[in-house]
Design a protein around this motif. Structure first.
Motif, PDB file in Angstrom:
ATOM      1  N   GLN A   1       0.833  -1.213   0.000  1.00  0.00           N
ATOM      2  CA  GLN A   1       0.000   0.000   0.000  1.00  0.00           C
ATOM      3  C   GLN A   1       0.865   1.260   0.000  1.00  0.00           C
ATOM      4  N   LEU A   2       1.785   1.311  -0.941  1.00  0.00           N
ATOM      5  CA  LEU A   2       2.788   2.372  -0.964  1.00  0.00           C
ATOM      6  C   LEU A   2       2.335   3.628  -1.700  1.00  0.00           C
ATOM      7  N   GLY A   3       1.206   3.591  -2.372  1.00  0.00           N
ATOM      8  CA  GLY A   3       0.753   4.758  -3.112  1.00  0.00           C
ATOM      9  C   GLY A   3      -0.171   4.355  -4.239  1.00  0.00           C
ATOM     10  N   GLU A   4       0.024   4.974  -5.395  1.00  0.00           N
ATOM     11  CA  GLU A   4      -0.844   4.756  -6.545  1.00  0.00           C
ATOM     12  C   GLU A   4      -0.031   4.232  -7.733  1.00  0.00           C
ATOM     13  N   VAL A   5      -0.679   3.409  -8.554  1.00  0.00           N
ATOM     14  CA  VAL A   5      -0.067   2.872  -9.770  1.00  0.00           C
ATOM     15  C   VAL A   5      -0.892   3.331 -10.961  1.00  0.00           C
ATOM     16  N   PHE A   6      -0.205   3.650 -12.063  1.00  0.00           N
ATOM     17  CA  PHE A   6      -0.892   4.100 -13.276  1.00  0.00           C
ATOM     18  C   PHE A   6      -0.285   3.400 -14.490  1.00  0.00           C
ATOM     19  N   PRO A   7      -1.038   3.294 -15.587  1.00  0.00           N
ATOM     20  CA  PRO A   7      -0.497   2.680 -16.803  1.00  0.00           C
ATOM     21  C   PRO A   7       0.674   3.497 -17.346  1.00  0.00           C
ATOM     22  N   CYS A   8       1.671   2.797 -17.846  1.00  0.00           N
ATOM     23  CA  CYS A   8       2.872   3.460 -18.375  1.00  0.00           C
ATOM     24  C   CYS A   8       2.513   4.513 -19.425  1.00  0.00           C
ATOM     25  N   GLU A   9       3.150   5.679 -19.300  1.00  0.00           N
ATOM     26  CA  GLU A   9       3.085   6.761 -20.281  1.00  0.00           C
ATOM     27  C   GLU A   9       1.687   7.353 -20.449  1.00  0.00           C
ATOM     28  N   ASP A  10       0.780   7.070 -19.525  1.00  0.00           N
ATOM     29  CA  ASP A  10      -0.568   7.642 -19.557  1.00  0.00           C
ATOM     30  C   ASP A  10      -0.559   8.889 -18.665  1.00  0.00           C
ATOM     31  N   LEU A  11      -0.427  10.068 -19.282  1.00  0.00           N
ATOM     32  CA  LEU A  11      -0.289  11.298 -18.508  1.00  0.00           C
ATOM     33  C   LEU A  11      -1.545  11.638 -17.714  1.00  0.00           C
ATOM     34  N   ASP A  12      -2.715  11.338 -18.253  1.00  0.00           N
ATOM     35  CA  ASP A  12      -3.948  11.593 -17.505  1.00  0.00           C
ATOM     36  C   ASP A  12      -3.969  10.771 -16.216  1.00  0.00           C
ATOM     37  N   ALA A  13      -3.646   9.470 -16.350  1.00  0.00           N
ATOM     38  CA  ALA A  13      -3.639   8.594 -15.178  1.00  0.00           C
ATOM     39  C   ALA A  13      -2.519   8.972 -14.220  1.00  0.00           C
ATOM     40  N   MET A  14      -1.379   9.404 -14.766  1.00  0.00           N
ATOM     41  CA  MET A  14      -0.262   9.827 -13.932  1.00  0.00           C
ATOM     42  C   MET A  14      -0.651  11.044 -13.089  1.00  0.00           C
ATOM     43  N   GLN A  15      -1.289  12.012 -13.714  1.00  0.00           N
ATOM     44  CA  GLN A  15      -1.719  13.215 -12.998  1.00  0.00           C
ATOM     45  C   GLN A  15      -2.713  12.862 -11.893  1.00  0.00           C
ATOM     46  N   ALA A  16      -3.679  12.012 -12.220  1.00  0.00           N
ATOM     47  CA  ALA A  16      -4.669  11.627 -11.223  1.00  0.00           C
ATOM     48  C   ALA A  16      -4.018  10.894 -10.056  1.00  0.00           C
ATOM     49  N   ALA A  17      -3.024  10.051 -10.351  1.00  0.00           N
ATOM     50  CA  ALA A  17      -2.342   9.304  -9.294  1.00  0.00           C
ATOM     51  C   ALA A  17      -1.584  10.238  -8.362  1.00  0.00           C
ATOM     52  N   VAL A  18      -0.859  11.201  -8.916  1.00  0.00           N
ATOM     53  CA  VAL A  18      -0.103  12.144  -8.102  1.00  0.00           C
ATOM     54  C   VAL A  18      -1.038  12.955  -7.220  1.00  0.00           C
ATOM     55  N   GLU A  19      -2.113  13.455  -7.788  1.00  0.00           N
ATOM     56  CA  GLU A  19      -3.035  14.292  -7.014  1.00  0.00           C
ATOM     57  C   GLU A  19      -3.742  13.479  -5.930  1.00  0.00           C
ATOM     58  N   ARG A  20      -4.061  12.217  -6.195  1.00  0.00           N
ATOM     59  CA  ARG A  20      -4.665  11.374  -5.154  1.00  0.00           C
ATOM     60  C   ARG A  20      -3.684  11.142  -4.010  1.00  0.00           C
ATOM     61  N   VAL A  21      -2.438  10.847  -4.350  1.00  0.00           N
ATOM     62  CA  VAL A  21      -1.439  10.590  -3.311  1.00  0.00           C
ATOM     63  C   VAL A  21      -1.270  11.802  -2.404  1.00  0.00           C
ATOM     64  N   VAL A  22      -1.195  12.988  -3.004  1.00  0.00           N
ATOM     65  CA  VAL A  22      -0.951  14.208  -2.233  1.00  0.00           C
ATOM     66  C   VAL A  22      -2.164  14.589  -1.394  1.00  0.00           C
ATOM     67  N   SER A  23      -3.351  14.251  -1.855  1.00  0.00           N
ATOM     68  CA  SER A  23      -4.565  14.724  -1.191  1.00  0.00           C
ATOM     69  C   SER A  23      -5.026  13.845  -0.032  1.00  0.00           C
TER      70      SER A  23
END
Length: 415
Positions: free
Chosen positions: A343-365
């Motif tokens: 349970q270290l954070g969020e995982v997103f599909p490789c090179e998917d910037l939309d999913a990457m952004q959502a993952a970062v914002e979820r982790v921070v929030s």
């Protein structure tokens, strides 16, 4: 080809053809813990490698041996056939030196990309010592984005690994999922899973982290994203810059580690093009182990935007998990396995910037609730060393003599 010898070693020779990346800390931890358990440890590798390990552990014997007479970047840029020649000659000399040392056990701590040269050298020299190898990357596995299943080079590496294991070599991997895959692929049970080790963070890491944030003049409401470990193309520094342009103004990005594929000028140019040069911090130098932790502790999220070609375990992920810093990681290599298990954070599909952004914002929030203590226990240096010693003492599985190279060349399929 038999690599079967007495099961309780008195001495181990550690060989590292390339001292880049996480290999040196890995060898330091191994040497230090083996010496503490009463084993004699010898080293073969570059001058920098031997100096770094010898500073941390009491080494019995060592021999400087370079894989390439010149800047190592030229080795990496060499054509495949030339590189294989360098690999073969390095291992030929290394195995001879190890034999002169008289070690019962030889451990190649970076077997990756050295499989054909290792097989040929073992076949020709028939070392009396038992041979162990650590495989960090599985670039040749079917389904790996790093592997073209029809690629002749990958087939050669699979064939070489199969022969090494059937001859008695013992393999160590860092992923639960890799173990059954490699056993099935090789037809051998000489594969064991040993988690990548971690070291307890320095006692003053939080104080140094506060100093780092103060030096960057970060405001309390600003969020720092860390991209650590160098600017290799597969690690996605360019993707991180594109991500930063999508995020709100309060986000900052730190890129730390040696300039590799992307040089300093490339990073500056891409930052200007993305319009984020005022929100970017860089330290494009090698950051010694022991100093790196402050970068992690100062960050709000560690970003691992690795491309699909990345097919191994991440030392960066291990440091973040040890310090309890949440991650946003692509699902390449074994990162999904590790992130989800602890349970270290969020995982997103490789090179998917939309999913990457959502993952970062979820982790921070959201509050971080990772299983940090369990991760530390499972990946402790004591566990790591105990498992290695048990592996050294394990009875290897031996198979019938391997078929000749000519036979394999005739049959262009997996044995």
């Amino acid at each position: 080809m038999s690599i079967h010898q007495p099961l309780i070693p008195d001495s181990v020779t550690i060989i590292d053809p390339l001292d880049s990346g996480h290999h040196t800390p890995y060898a330091i931890w191994m040497a230090r813990e083996l010496v503490a358990r009463g084993l004699q440890v010898n080293l073969i590798g570059s001058a920098r490698f031997i100096e770094a390990v010898s500073a941390e552990a009491e080494i019995s014997r060592s021999q400087v041996l370079s894989i390439y007479d010149g800047p190592i970047e030229q080795y990496h840029r060499s054509r495949v056939w030339k590189k294989e020649g360098y690999n073969f000659r390095f291992l030929r000399r290394a195995l001879k030196i190890a034999a002169d040392f008289g070690s019962e056990t030889i451990h190649l701590v970076y077997l990756d990309y050295f499989l054909p040269s290792a097989f040929l050298n073992v076949l020709l020299s028939r070392p009396r010592a038992r041979l162990f190898g650590t495989l960090h990357w599985t670039y040749f596995l079917p389904g790996s984005a790093a592997s073209r299943w029809k690629n002749g080079r990958n087939l050669l590496h699979i064939w070489s690994l199969r022969r090494l294991l059937r001859g008695g070599m013992q393999l160590q991997v860092h992923s639960h999922s890799f173990k059954p895959l490699l056993r099935e692929l090789s037809g051998s049970d000489n594969v064991t899973h040993i988690p990548y080790p971690i070291e307890e963070p320095p006692a003053d890491v939080q104080a140094r982290a506060r100093e780092l944030r103060a030096g960057l003049q970060l405001q309390p409401d600003q969020r720092l994203i860390l991209l650590f470990g160098g600017t290799r193309q597969d690690k996605g520094a360019d993707l991180a810059l594109r991500l930063l342009a999508r995020l709100p103004e309060r986000y900052r990005l730190m890129i730390a580690g040696p300039a590799q594929h992307f040089k300093a000028d490339d990073i500056e140019r891409m930052a200007r093009e993305a319009g984020v040069q005022d929100r970017l911090y860089t330290n494009l130098n090698f950051i010694p182990h022991g100093e790196a932790e402050s970068y992690f502790a100062a960050s709000d999220v560690v970003l691992l935007p690795y491309r699909p070609v990345f097919s191994g375990q991440s030392g960066v992920l291990s440091v973040a998990a040890t310090l309890g810093v949440p991650v946003a990681a692509s699902d390449s290599g074994t990162m999904r396995e590790t992130v989800e298990a602890y349970q270290l954070g969020e995982v997103f599909p490789c090179e998917d910037l939309d999913a990457m952004q959502a993952a970062v914002e979820r982790v921070v929030s959201q509050p971080y609730q990772g299983l940090t203590e369990q991760f530390r226990r499972d990946h402790s240096l004591e566990q790591f060393a105990d498992q290695i010693v048990r592996h050294y003492r394990a009875e290897p599985e031996l198979r019938p003599p391997v078929q000749g190279v000519a036979h394999a060349a005739k049959h262009r399929h997996l044995p």
